[in-house]
Design a protein around this motif. Structure first.
Motif, PDB file in Angstrom:
ATOM      1  N   ASP A 106       0.856  -1.184   0.000  1.00 31.42           N
ATOM      2  CA  ASP A 106       0.000   0.000   0.000  1.00 31.42           C
ATOM      3  C   ASP A 106       0.895   1.238   0.000  1.00 31.42           C
ATOM      4  OD1 ASP A 106      -1.742   2.063   0.528  1.00 31.42           O
ATOM      5  OD2 ASP A 106      -2.767   1.044   2.182  1.00 31.42           O
ATOM      6  N   SER A 107       1.188   1.769  -1.195  1.00 28.90           N
ATOM      7  CA  SER A 107       2.182   2.847  -1.249  1.00 28.90           C
ATOM      8  C   SER A 107       1.671   4.123  -0.576  1.00 28.90           C
ATOM      9  CB  SER A 107       2.618   3.133  -2.690  1.00 28.90           C
ATOM     10  OG  SER A 107       1.526   3.161  -3.542  1.00 28.90           O
ATOM     11  N   ARG A 108       0.337   4.284  -0.508  1.00 32.51           N
ATOM     12  CA  ARG A 108      -0.176   5.477   0.174  1.00 32.51           C
ATOM     13  C   ARG A 108       0.150   5.430   1.670  1.00 32.51           C
ATOM     14  NH1 ARG A 108      -6.265   6.464  -0.640  1.00 32.51           N
ATOM     15  NH2 ARG A 108      -6.153   5.590   1.454  1.00 32.51           N
ATOM     16  N   ARG A 109      -0.014   4.243   2.227  1.00 33.78           N
ATOM     17  CA  ARG A 109       0.313   4.080   3.649  1.00 33.78           C
ATOM     18  C   ARG A 109       1.795   4.371   3.884  1.00 33.78           C
ATOM     19  NH1 ARG A 109      -2.121  -1.142   5.458  1.00 33.78           N
ATOM     20  NH2 ARG A 109      -0.201  -2.231   5.927  1.00 33.78           N
ATOM     21  N   ALA A 110       2.637   3.856   2.988  1.00 33.82           N
ATOM     22  CA  ALA A 110       4.073   4.062   3.126  1.00 33.82           C
ATOM     23  C   ALA A 110       4.418   5.545   3.045  1.00 33.82           C
ATOM     24  CB  ALA A 110       4.821   3.281   2.049  1.00 33.82           C
ATOM     25  N   LEU A 111       3.830   6.230   2.066  1.00 32.83           N
ATOM     26  CA  LEU A 111       4.108   7.661   1.903  1.00 32.83           C
ATOM     27  C   LEU A 111       3.686   8.459   3.124  1.00 32.83           C
ATOM     28  CD1 LEU A 111       3.198   8.245  -1.850  1.00 32.83           C
ATOM     29  CD2 LEU A 111       5.415   8.610  -0.752  1.00 32.83           C
ATOM     30  N   GLU A 112       2.513   8.108   3.638  1.00 27.06           N
ATOM     31  CA  GLU A 112       2.019   8.790   4.838  1.00 27.06           C
ATOM     32  C   GLU A 112       3.023   8.684   5.975  1.00 27.06           C
ATOM     33  OE1 GLU A 112      -1.839   7.614   6.606  1.00 27.06           O
ATOM     34  OE2 GLU A 112      -2.617   8.108   4.610  1.00 27.06           O
ATOM     35  N   MET A 113       3.514   7.467   6.208  1.00 31.37           N
ATOM     36  CA  MET A 113       4.458   7.260   7.311  1.00 31.37           C
ATOM     37  C   MET A 113       5.776   7.980   7.035  1.00 31.37           C
ATOM     38  SD  MET A 113       3.969   3.446   8.854  1.00 31.37           S
ATOM     39  CE  MET A 113       3.498   2.368   7.533  1.00 31.37           C
ATOM     40  N   LEU A 114       6.228   7.935   5.785  1.00 33.16           N
ATOM     41  CA  LEU A 114       7.483   8.618   5.435  1.00 33.16           C
ATOM     42  C   LEU A 114       7.362  10.123   5.687  1.00 33.16           C
ATOM     43  CD1 LEU A 114       8.258   6.750   2.101  1.00 33.16           C
ATOM     44  CD2 LEU A 114       9.698   6.696   4.153  1.00 33.16           C
ATOM     45  N   HIS A 115       6.220  10.675   5.292  1.00 34.91           N
ATOM     46  CA  HIS A 115       6.029  12.114   5.458  1.00 34.91           C
ATOM     47  C   HIS A 115       5.970  12.506   6.921  1.00 34.91           C
ATOM     48  CE1 HIS A 115       4.309  12.441   1.125  1.00 34.91           C
ATOM     49  NE2 HIS A 115       5.609  12.297   1.162  1.00 34.91           N
ATOM     50  N   ARG A 116       5.313  11.650   7.701  1.00 37.63           N
ATOM     51  CA  ARG A 116       5.194  11.956   9.121  1.00 37.63           C
ATOM     52  C   ARG A 116       6.579  12.014   9.780  1.00 37.63           C
ATOM     53  NH1 ARG A 116       2.131   8.519  12.975  1.00 37.63           N
ATOM     54  NH2 ARG A 116       2.094   7.194  11.172  1.00 37.63           N
ATOM     55  N   LEU A 117       7.514  11.265   9.213  1.00 39.89           N
ATOM     56  CA  LEU A 117       8.873  11.252   9.769  1.00 39.89           C
ATOM     57  C   LEU A 117       9.791  12.231   9.043  1.00 39.89           C
ATOM     58  CD1 LEU A 117       9.549   7.490  10.400  1.00 39.89           C
ATOM     59  CD2 LEU A 117       9.307   9.300  12.083  1.00 39.89           C
ATOM     60  N   ASN A 118       9.196  13.037   8.163  1.00 38.84           N
ATOM     61  CA  ASN A 118       9.972  14.009   7.386  1.00 38.84           C
ATOM     62  C   ASN A 118      11.092  13.360   6.586  1.00 38.84           C
ATOM     63  OD1 ASN A 118       8.541  16.299   8.273  1.00 38.84           O
ATOM     64  ND2 ASN A 118       9.646  16.189  10.225  1.00 38.84           N
ATOM     65  N   ILE A 119      10.792  12.184   6.032  1.00 39.98           N
ATOM     66  CA  ILE A 119      11.772  11.537   5.158  1.00 39.98           C
ATOM     67  C   ILE A 119      11.432  11.904   3.719  1.00 39.98           C
ATOM     68  CG2 ILE A 119      12.682   9.321   4.324  1.00 39.98           C
ATOM     69  CD1 ILE A 119      12.089   8.213   7.134  1.00 39.98           C
ATOM     70  N   ASN A 120      12.393  12.467   3.034  1.00 35.94           N
ATOM     71  CA  ASN A 120      12.190  12.940   1.669  1.00 35.94           C
ATOM     72  C   ASN A 120      12.291  11.777   0.682  1.00 35.94           C
ATOM     73  OD1 ASN A 120      12.238  14.381  -0.735  1.00 35.94           O
ATOM     74  ND2 ASN A 120      13.216  16.126   0.303  1.00 35.94           N
ATOM     75  N   GLU A 121      11.293  11.669  -0.200  1.00 32.18           N
ATOM     76  CA  GLU A 121      11.268  10.529  -1.126  1.00 32.18           C
ATOM     77  C   GLU A 121      12.437  10.540  -2.102  1.00 32.18           C
ATOM     78  OE1 GLU A 121       7.073  11.972  -1.179  1.00 32.18           O
ATOM     79  OE2 GLU A 121       7.313  10.830  -3.035  1.00 32.18           O
ATOM     80  N   LYS A 135      14.314   2.892   9.602  1.00 30.90           N
ATOM     81  CA  LYS A 135      12.911   3.315   9.601  1.00 30.90           C
ATOM     82  C   LYS A 135      12.301   3.131   8.214  1.00 30.90           C
ATOM     83  CE  LYS A 135      13.558   6.845  13.063  1.00 30.90           C
ATOM     84  NZ  LYS A 135      13.739   8.291  13.152  1.00 30.90           N
ATOM     85  N   VAL A 136      13.045   3.533   7.167  1.00 30.44           N
ATOM     86  CA  VAL A 136      12.543   3.394   5.797  1.00 30.44           C
ATOM     87  C   VAL A 136      12.189   1.936   5.528  1.00 30.44           C
ATOM     88  CG1 VAL A 136      13.183   3.495   3.352  1.00 30.44           C
ATOM     89  CG2 VAL A 136      13.775   5.395   4.882  1.00 30.44           C
ATOM     90  N   GLN A 137      13.097   1.070   5.904  1.00 34.46           N
ATOM     91  CA  GLN A 137      12.895  -0.337   5.638  1.00 34.46           C
ATOM     92  C   GLN A 137      11.698  -0.901   6.396  1.00 34.46           C
ATOM     93  OE1 GLN A 137      16.616  -2.218   5.666  1.00 34.46           O
ATOM     94  NE2 GLN A 137      15.822  -4.217   5.073  1.00 34.46           N
ATOM     95  N   LEU A 138      11.568  -0.483   7.658  1.00 33.93           N
ATOM     96  CA  LEU A 138      10.431  -0.952   8.451  1.00 33.93           C
ATOM     97  C   LEU A 138       9.113  -0.449   7.856  1.00 33.93           C
ATOM     98  CD1 LEU A 138       9.569  -2.398  11.196  1.00 33.93           C
ATOM     99  CD2 LEU A 138       9.221  -0.072  12.008  1.00 33.93           C
ATOM    100  N   ILE A 139       9.110   0.800   7.427  1.00 32.31           N
ATOM    101  CA  ILE A 139       7.889   1.369   6.831  1.00 32.31           C
ATOM    102  C   ILE A 139       7.468   0.542   5.617  1.00 32.31           C
ATOM    103  CG2 ILE A 139       7.029   3.347   5.497  1.00 32.31           C
ATOM    104  CD1 ILE A 139       8.521   5.148   7.529  1.00 32.31           C
ATOM    105  N   MET A 140       8.437   0.179   4.764  1.00 32.39           N
ATOM    106  CA  MET A 140       8.130  -0.626   3.579  1.00 32.39           C
ATOM    107  C   MET A 140       7.511  -1.962   3.997  1.00 32.39           C
ATOM    108  SD  MET A 140       8.993   1.241   1.107  1.00 32.39           S
ATOM    109  CE  MET A 140       9.675   2.867   1.300  1.00 32.39           C
TER     110      MET A 140
END
Lengths: 232, 126
Positions: A106-121, A135-140
């Motif tokens: 679910d890439s939307r879920r992943a993006l949401e979590m990445l954004h919340r952590l201020n990780i730039n795509e 963190k990136v890996q866990l989010i995936m």
């Protein structure tokens, strides 16, 4: 409760070293389970067998009634001990990778979590700290709708704040039909989020049970019991 | 902020106690809706199944009740809360008394100390 994974007389040898020794184990749906044991106890071997990266020397292992393979990999989301992403990869590359490989991603879920952590795509892994990479890996891994999440030492290398975030991610993504199996030796950090504990040592299961049952029976935390059982 | 939990007792009992004391101290008022299991679990940083177990424990004691579709609510029975509050007070006093007796104080002395301390506190406040 419904069985998700089952091991019967499961053994794994590396040459003449026995990593797992006739393990019988059943894992049900809807649980958060700690796979707890000292270094070299067989935690990673068991997780690799679940993910079909190793094959048993003897005995068998079933996930949803099937031997690990292409079908079971659709149902199991795996966070390995070490990263398998190349350091030149950007976060977007990894997102594409996962969307490509897993139908349940679910890439939307992943993006949401990445954004919340201020990780730039558009950041490359190479430019990230160790903790951010983890963190990136866990989010995936947690952004898949899997039946079983296997997290091998997810909290080893990160600071306490990141550790809290990881545990929060696990709780937030909890679903009733899915199970999370977390291997670690840092028990006190995760004890409160666990349903069950599996103690493993020398390739054998020493004890399984619900965390609260263990606390009730022993009058001490699972962490304290672990220190007692595995005293060096 | 994760809730403060100790190491010796089952986690679900500690969660139930915490919510119970929130009800008694008025953080939750009679008839209030409780947050969802998931939100409570997140707040406490515990497993949702464990939180669920804690809420079932509180339901058993009658402090909260479930409305099939709309969630869990604090009992509207104010008397139940009062009784629980009084029981908790008695428990605390008994604990205090036994500690003081262990230090070798007679009941009369304990009462005297109590009055003196209260007087001092009153003086400080003025």
């Amino acid at each position: 409760m419904e069985t998700l994974m089952e091991c019967r007389q499961l053994s794994k040898h590396y040459g003449n070293k026995i990593a797992l020794d006739h393990i019988n184990l059943t894992i049900e749906r809807g649980r958060i389970i700690g796979l707890l044991g000292p270094n070299g106890s067989g935690k990673t071997t068991l997780i690799k067998l679940i993910n079909g990266i190793l094959t048993p020397t003897s005995g068998c292992l079933y996930i949803n009634g099937q031997i690990p393979g292409v079908e079971t990999k659709k149902a199991v989301s795996y966070l390995p001990e070490r990263t398998y992403f190349n350091s030149w990869m950007k976060v977007t590359d990894i997102l594409h990778f996962f969307s490509d490989f897993y139908v349940d991603f679910d890439s939307r879920r992943a993006l949401e979590m990445l954004h919340r952590l201020n990780i730039n795509e558009s950041d490359r892994l190479r430019t990230m700290s160790k903790g951010t990479k983890e963190k990136v890996q866990l989010i995936m891994v947690m952004s898949r709708d899997a039946d079983l999440y296997c997290l091998d030492e997810p909290i080893g290398g990160v600071d306490p704040a990141a550790r809290d975030y990881i545990l929060q991610t696990i709780i937030t993504n909890y679903r009733e039909n899915a199970t999370v199996l977390i291997s670690t030796h840092l028990i006190s950090d995760i004890e409160n989020v666990l349903d069950d504990a599996i103690f493993i040592q020398g390739g054998r299961i020493m004890l399984t049970g619900s965390v609260d049952d263990i606390r009730m029976r022993e009058g001490k935390s699972v962490d304290a019991l672990f220190r007692e059982v595995f005293r060096c | 902020m994760a809730w403060v939990l100790d190491d010796s007792r089952p986690i679900y009992l500690q969660l139930a106690n915490k919510i119970q004391s929130d009800i008694i101290s008025g953080v939750y008022r009679p008839g209030d809706k409780l947050p969802s299991v998931r939100d409570l679990a997140m707040d406490a940083a515990v497993n949702p199944n464990t939180m669920q177990k804690a809420l079932i424990e509180l339901e058993r004691s009658g402090l909260i009740y479930t409305q099939r579709t709309s969630g869990r609510f604090i009992s509207e029975d104010a008397q139940k809360v009062t009784i629980m509050k009084e029981n908790l007070a008695k428990e605390q006093i008994r604990l205090f008394l036994s500690n003081m007796q262990q230090l070798g104080f007679e009941n009369q002395e304990i009462l005297h100390f109590m009055e003196e301390t209260l007087k001092e506190e009153r003086r400080w406040k003025h």
